[in-house]
Every structure is written in C-alpha cells, then in structure tokens.
Scaffold this active site. Structure first.
Site, PDB file in Angstrom:
ATOM      1  CB  CYS A  93      -0.998  -0.031   1.159  1.00  0.00           C
ATOM      2  SG  CYS A  93      -0.247  -0.036   2.804  1.00  0.00           S
TER       3      CYS A  93
ATOM      4  CB  CYS B  64      -3.830   1.735   7.042  1.00  0.00           C
ATOM      5  SG  CYS B  64      -3.647   3.250   7.998  1.00  0.00           S
ATOM      6  NE  ARG B  65      -4.484   1.434   1.761  1.00  0.00           N
ATOM      7  CZ  ARG B  65      -4.278   2.175   0.681  1.00  0.00           C
ATOM      8  NH1 ARG B  65      -5.116   2.082  -0.334  1.00  0.00           N
ATOM      9  NH2 ARG B  65      -3.257   2.998   0.599  1.00  0.00           N
ATOM     10  CB  SER B  66       0.174  -3.558   2.855  1.00  0.00           C
ATOM     11  OG  SER B  66       1.047  -2.641   3.452  1.00  0.00           O
TER      12      SER B  66
ATOM     13  CG  ASN C   6       4.288  -1.705   5.286  1.00  0.00           C
ATOM     14  OD1 ASN C   6       5.389  -2.010   5.740  1.00  0.00           O
ATOM     15  ND2 ASN C   6       3.339  -2.586   5.161  1.00  0.00           N
TER      16      ASN C   6
ATOM     17  CG  ASP D 134      -5.192   6.084   2.028  1.00  0.00           C
ATOM     18  OD1 ASP D 134      -5.270   5.795   3.242  1.00  0.00           O
ATOM     19  OD2 ASP D 134      -4.297   6.802   1.550  1.00  0.00           O
TER      20      ASP D 134
END
Ligand code: 4NP
Length: 157
Positions: A10, A15-17, A13, A126
C-alpha cells in the site's frame, strides 16, 4: 501446494497492507498452509519505515483474533521483485507505482489485489484519513480478498 511468497503493498505500510499480511497469515495457518505460503507487506512511501501498524488496524485485527502488533513498516525495494512470487497493490495507484518500478522479468508478478483475488477491478480504499469504523469495512474487504486468494492458490496447486 506450490510454495508462494506474497507481498502486499500500500502507500504507508501502516493501515492496509499490514492488515492484509496479518489476515493472510492467519488464514493460511488455519488452513494448515503456513509452510507453503509466506507473506510480507511494504509501502511505496517511506514515511512510516520502522513504525508499527496504525492503532486502528491493530485494533480491528485484534477484534478478529489477528495479532499484527509486531509488524514494522518498510518501503518496497527492488530486491522484492526477486524475493516474491506475487506483489499485490491495494489500489490502482499502488499497483501502477509498483508496476512502474518492476524489472521487465518481474512485471507479471504485479497485480491489483482485489482483481487478482476476486476478479473485481476494485480498490481497497485508503482509510488513513477516514473514521474509525472504516477499519471494520477494511477488515471485511481484506478478509474476503484473502480468503479468495487462498482458495485460488489451493486450486492452482
Ligand atoms: P496505508 O495508509 O497506505 O493503508 O498504510 C496510509 C498511511 C499513511 C499515509 C497514507 C496512507 N500517509 O500519508 O502518511
């Protein structure tokens, strides 16, 4: 099944990934496939190198029995194109940024996560500037994608 090394990417690195990494590792372990599937995550940006995941990702993961507290942010590097079999961008912007850095021989490894996993041309949005409750929706989206990715890897083996 064939050993598969997966890198989720993401922007930050945090939140999402890292959440995708934790979920995928959790699902692989539950399926008894943790020896065959290795997972990592990285950001295209360097702002959060060395930082733990965002507290909202840690909290939603924990609410679902997934512990990501030990993960630390890192930036995508050129070595990753050798080290991984699949490099999955969380949104179109990430996937294009990663694809732009990929050596020609590794270009086939780079995909949009939701498209590769579920056949849907969808971004994982995001959530950084979003409300806390966006993180439950994020978790559900990532879990659906990771479950489908796991099933796809099992079918391919
Ligand atoms: P991520 O979210 O890409 O899912 O980790 C973000 C984290 C930090 C920033 C942007 C997105 N940032 O601008 O610092």
């Amino acid at each position: 099944m064939k050993d598969t090394r997966i890198l989720f990417v993401c922007l930050g690195n945090i939140c999402r990934s890292p959440l995708a990494e934790g979920i995928m590792r959790h699902l692989a372990r539950r399926a008894g496939l943790d020896a065959a599937i290795s997972v990592d995550s990285a950001g295209t940006g360097a702002w959060h190198v060395g930082a733990p995941p965002d507290r909202r990702s840690i909290a939603v993961a924990s609410a679902h029995g997934v512990d990501i507290r030990g993960l630390r942010g890192r930036q995508l590097s050129v070595a990753d194109f050798d080290s991984f079999d699949l490099i999955l961008g969380m949104d179109g912007h990430n996937a294009r940024a990663v694809g732009g850095l990929a050596p020609i021989a590794a270009a086939h490894k780079v995909h949009l996560f939701m498209h590769y996993a579920l056949g849907r041309h969808a971004d994982v949005p995001d959530p950084y500037y979003g409300a806390d409750d966006a993180f439950e929706a994020l978790y559900q989206m990532l879990e659906a994608g990771c479950s489908s990715l796991l099933a796809k890897l099992e079918r391919a083996s």
